[in-house]
Design a protein around this motif. Structure first.
Motif, PDB file in Angstrom:
ATOM      1  N   GLY A  12      16.088   2.797   6.213  1.00 35.02           N
ATOM      2  CA  GLY A  12      15.624   3.416   7.473  1.00 35.02           C
ATOM      3  C   GLY A  12      16.731   4.623   8.002  1.00 35.02           C
ATOM      4  N   THR A  13      17.717   4.137   7.620  1.00 33.46           N
ATOM      5  CA  THR A  13      19.095   4.960   8.603  1.00 33.46           C
ATOM      6  C   THR A  13      19.760   5.348   7.355  1.00 33.46           C
ATOM      7  OG1 THR A  13      19.242   2.802  10.774  1.00 33.46           O
ATOM      8  CG2 THR A  13      20.872   4.164   9.983  1.00 33.46           C
ATOM      9  N   ILE A  14      20.385   4.201   6.841  1.00 31.16           N
ATOM     10  CA  ILE A  14      21.120   5.410   5.761  1.00 31.16           C
ATOM     11  C   ILE A  14      20.892   6.300   4.925  1.00 31.16           C
ATOM     12  CG2 ILE A  14      23.275   4.548   3.625  1.00 31.16           C
ATOM     13  CD1 ILE A  14      24.545   2.505   5.979  1.00 31.16           C
ATOM     14  N   THR A  15      19.029   4.638   4.595  1.00 29.61           N
ATOM     15  CA  THR A  15      18.376   5.478   3.810  1.00 29.61           C
ATOM     16  C   THR A  15      17.404   6.083   4.231  1.00 29.61           C
ATOM     17  OG1 THR A  15      17.062   2.887   3.701  1.00 29.61           O
ATOM     18  CG2 THR A  15      18.649   4.002   1.483  1.00 29.61           C
ATOM     19  N   ASN A  16      15.814   7.057   3.086  1.00 25.08           N
ATOM     20  CA  ASN A  16      15.139   8.155   3.637  1.00 25.08           C
ATOM     21  C   ASN A  16      14.489   6.973   4.719  1.00 25.08           C
ATOM     22  OD1 ASN A  16      17.061  10.163   4.160  1.00 25.08           O
ATOM     23  ND2 ASN A  16      15.622  10.417   2.384  1.00 25.08           N
ATOM     24  N   GLN A  17      13.780   5.708   3.667  1.00 23.16           N
ATOM     25  CA  GLN A  17      13.002   4.619   4.031  1.00 23.16           C
ATOM     26  C   GLN A  17      13.206   3.786   3.957  1.00 23.16           C
ATOM     27  OE1 GLN A  17      10.195   4.720   1.483  1.00 23.16           O
ATOM     28  NE2 GLN A  17      11.115   5.437  -0.950  1.00 23.16           N
ATOM     29  N   ASP A  18      12.158   2.340   5.141  1.00 20.98           N
ATOM     30  CA  ASP A  18      12.565   1.045   4.864  1.00 20.98           C
ATOM     31  C   ASP A  18      12.635   0.815   3.180  1.00 20.98           C
ATOM     32  OD1 ASP A  18      11.981  -1.613   5.330  1.00 20.98           O
ATOM     33  OD2 ASP A  18      13.159  -1.407   7.515  1.00 20.98           O
ATOM     34  N   ASN A  19      13.942   0.009   2.921  1.00 19.09           N
ATOM     35  CA  ASN A  19      13.273  -0.439   1.844  1.00 19.09           C
ATOM     36  C   ASN A  19      12.925  -1.910   1.358  1.00 19.09           C
ATOM     37  OD1 ASN A  19      15.428   1.152  -0.254  1.00 19.09           O
ATOM     38  ND2 ASN A  19      16.759   0.958   1.296  1.00 19.09           N
ATOM     39  N   ILE A  20      12.565  -2.521   2.313  1.00 22.14           N
ATOM     40  CA  ILE A  20      11.698  -3.666   2.623  1.00 22.14           C
ATOM     41  C   ILE A  20      10.200  -2.696   2.367  1.00 22.14           C
ATOM     42  CG2 ILE A  20      10.697  -5.743   3.966  1.00 22.14           C
ATOM     43  CD1 ILE A  20      14.072  -6.259   4.314  1.00 22.14           C
ATOM     44  N   MET A  21      10.247  -2.553   3.352  1.00 23.37           N
ATOM     45  CA  MET A  21       9.035  -1.471   3.615  1.00 23.37           C
ATOM     46  C   MET A  21       8.007  -1.256   1.909  1.00 23.37           C
ATOM     47  SD  MET A  21       7.566  -2.464   6.627  1.00 23.37           S
ATOM     48  CE  MET A  21       8.627  -3.241   6.328  1.00 23.37           C
ATOM     49  N   ALA A  22       8.871  -0.519   1.892  1.00 20.62           N
ATOM     50  CA  ALA A  22       8.864   0.303   0.343  1.00 20.62           C
ATOM     51  C   ALA A  22       8.628  -1.039  -0.616  1.00 20.62           C
ATOM     52  CB  ALA A  22      10.151   0.770  -0.740  1.00 20.62           C
ATOM     53  N   ILE A  23       9.513  -2.586  -1.014  1.00 27.81           N
ATOM     54  CA  ILE A  23       9.117  -3.287  -1.784  1.00 27.81           C
ATOM     55  C   ILE A  23       7.358  -3.564  -1.838  1.00 27.81           C
ATOM     56  CG2 ILE A  23       9.993  -5.842  -2.633  1.00 27.81           C
ATOM     57  CD1 ILE A  23      12.619  -4.738  -1.976  1.00 27.81           C
ATOM     58  N   MET A  24       7.596  -4.034  -0.794  1.00 27.64           N
ATOM     59  CA  MET A  24       6.548  -5.037   0.647  1.00 27.64           C
ATOM     60  C   MET A  24       4.664  -4.074  -0.159  1.00 27.64           C
ATOM     61  SD  MET A  24       6.683  -7.456   1.207  1.00 27.64           S
ATOM     62  CE  MET A  24       8.825  -8.358   0.691  1.00 27.64           C
ATOM     63  N   LYS A  25       5.685  -2.858  -0.063  1.00 29.98           N
ATOM     64  CA  LYS A  25       4.196  -1.817  -0.453  1.00 29.98           C
ATOM     65  C   LYS A  25       3.925  -1.640  -1.895  1.00 29.98           C
ATOM     66  CE  LYS A  25       4.334   1.589   3.322  1.00 29.98           C
ATOM     67  NZ  LYS A  25       4.909   2.551   3.679  1.00 29.98           N
ATOM     68  N   LYS A  26       4.600  -1.772  -2.559  1.00 31.34           N
ATOM     69  CA  LYS A  26       5.176  -1.497  -4.277  1.00 31.34           C
ATOM     70  C   LYS A  26       4.099  -2.941  -4.748  1.00 31.34           C
ATOM     71  CE  LYS A  26       5.552   0.168  -7.532  1.00 31.34           C
ATOM     72  NZ  LYS A  26       4.900   1.057  -8.796  1.00 31.34           N
ATOM     73  N   PHE A  27       5.219  -4.266  -3.997  1.00 30.42           N
ATOM     74  CA  PHE A  27       4.501  -5.857  -5.227  1.00 30.42           C
ATOM     75  C   PHE A  27       3.976  -6.126  -4.685  1.00 30.42           C
ATOM     76  CE2 PHE A  27       8.622  -3.340  -6.266  1.00 30.42           C
ATOM     77  CZ  PHE A  27       8.009  -3.430  -8.163  1.00 30.42           C
ATOM     78  N   ALA A  28       3.999  -6.710  -3.241  1.00 30.40           N
ATOM     79  CA  ALA A  28       3.381  -8.112  -1.865  1.00 30.40           C
ATOM     80  C   ALA A  28       1.640  -7.806  -1.880  1.00 30.40           C
ATOM     81  CB  ALA A  28       3.939  -7.430  -0.653  1.00 30.40           C
ATOM     82  N   PRO A  29       0.836  -8.734  -2.269  1.00 35.18           N
ATOM     83  CA  PRO A  29      -0.403  -9.218  -1.575  1.00 35.18           C
ATOM     84  C   PRO A  29      -0.727  -8.296  -0.046  1.00 35.18           C
ATOM     85  CG  PRO A  29       0.902 -10.967  -1.595  1.00 35.18           C
ATOM     86  CD  PRO A  29       1.641 -10.643  -2.438  1.00 35.18           C
ATOM     87  N   PRO A  30      -1.754  -7.505  -0.334  1.00 34.66           N
ATOM     88  CA  PRO A  30      -2.350  -7.867   1.415  1.00 34.66           C
ATOM     89  C   PRO A  30      -1.680  -8.438   2.565  1.00 34.66           C
ATOM     90  CG  PRO A  30      -4.687  -7.328  -0.136  1.00 34.66           C
ATOM     91  CD  PRO A  30      -2.743  -7.872  -0.907  1.00 34.66           C
ATOM     92  N   GLU A  31      -1.362  -9.594   1.957  1.00 31.54           N
ATOM     93  CA  GLU A  31      -0.861 -10.495   2.670  1.00 31.54           C
ATOM     94  C   GLU A  31       0.387  -9.994   4.237  1.00 31.54           C
ATOM     95  OE1 GLU A  31      -2.989 -13.321   0.380  1.00 31.54           O
ATOM     96  OE2 GLU A  31      -2.653 -11.653  -0.144  1.00 31.54           O
ATOM     97  N   TRP A  32       0.996  -9.316   3.040  1.00 32.74           N
ATOM     98  CA  TRP A  32       1.983  -8.531   4.314  1.00 32.74           C
ATOM     99  C   TRP A  32       1.787  -7.711   5.052  1.00 32.74           C
ATOM    100  CZ3 TRP A  32       4.620  -3.771   5.055  1.00 32.74           C
ATOM    101  CH2 TRP A  32       4.030  -2.628   4.566  1.00 32.74           C
TER     102      TRP A  32
END
Length: 221
Positions: A12-32
């Protein structure tokens, strides 16, 4: 003039978005989602929250996740020029991130080497993705649950006469911002700086960061 040392966040600083958040939105179940909300609300530690979120991801997703991050991550405009700028001025640049090694090192490789890269580490040997935290809190940290403890790392690296520049965007940068001399902030970190009356300079890209630091070089620190 005192020597500047730069400590920069990654996601979210060097990259335009937070990569952990992007991973969770794409791959994690709703519990995240409630786990993320508890981290941002400071109801659970960053360390516990990150570990819990990644524990929701089965190991079978490893290759797909790594490929996804490599394809979707966008480096913020001006970062390459910023790296050249600090090198030309002999300013040490440390990357200190609550992100994970398997994507950070890959994405940073074209721009290095850096004075140091500190982040959390991944273990793919279990049924779900396990996160390890090799850079824990020192005895002076008031949180004792940072995961990758940015203020502890800064204390271990910073010479007594140096001036620290902290660049970040989120809750993981807050304790470092409290410790830093010059704070360059965006997004959620700005909200916290305003709330806690921490002086900061806003930025949208690294061309802004270059201008801010260049201006500081011209005054007695």
């Amino acid at each position: 003039m005192s020597k500047l040392v730069v400590f920069c966040d990654f996601d979210g600083t060097i990259t335009n978005q937070d990569n952990i958040m992007a991973i969770m939105k794409k791959f994690a179940p709703p519990e995240w989602t409630p786990i993320k909300d508890d981290i941002l609300g400071q109801r659970i530690s960053i360390r516990d929250g990150v570990a819990k979120m990644f524990s929701l991801l089965p190991i079978e997703s490893k290759d797909e996740i790594i490929s996804f991050v490599g394809k979707q991550a966008i480096i913020r405009d001006g970062f390459s020029e910023f790296v050249s700028f600090v090198k030309n001025h002999d300013i040490p640049l440390y990357i200190i991130s609550g992100g994970i090694d398997f994507f950070i090192h890959n994405l940073l490789e074209p721009f290095g080497p850096f004075a140091g890269v500190y982040c959390n580490e991944s273990d793919f040997s279990k049924e779900t993705i396990h996160i390890e935290f090799p850079h824990g809190c020192d005895e002076q940290c008031t949180s004792q649950g940072c995961g990758c403890c940015k203020p502890s790392i800064i204390r271990s690296l910073l010479d007594q006469d140096a001036v620290s520049v902290v660049i970040g965007d989120s809750i993981t940068d807050l304790e470092a911002a409290k410790l830093g001399d010059i704070i360059i902030a965006r997004d959620f970190l700005i909200e916290k700086c305003v709330e806690l009356n921490i002086t900061y300079e806003p930025f949208e890209n690294f061309h802004d960061v270059i201008k801010i630091i260049d201006a500081k070089l011209g005054v007695e620190l």
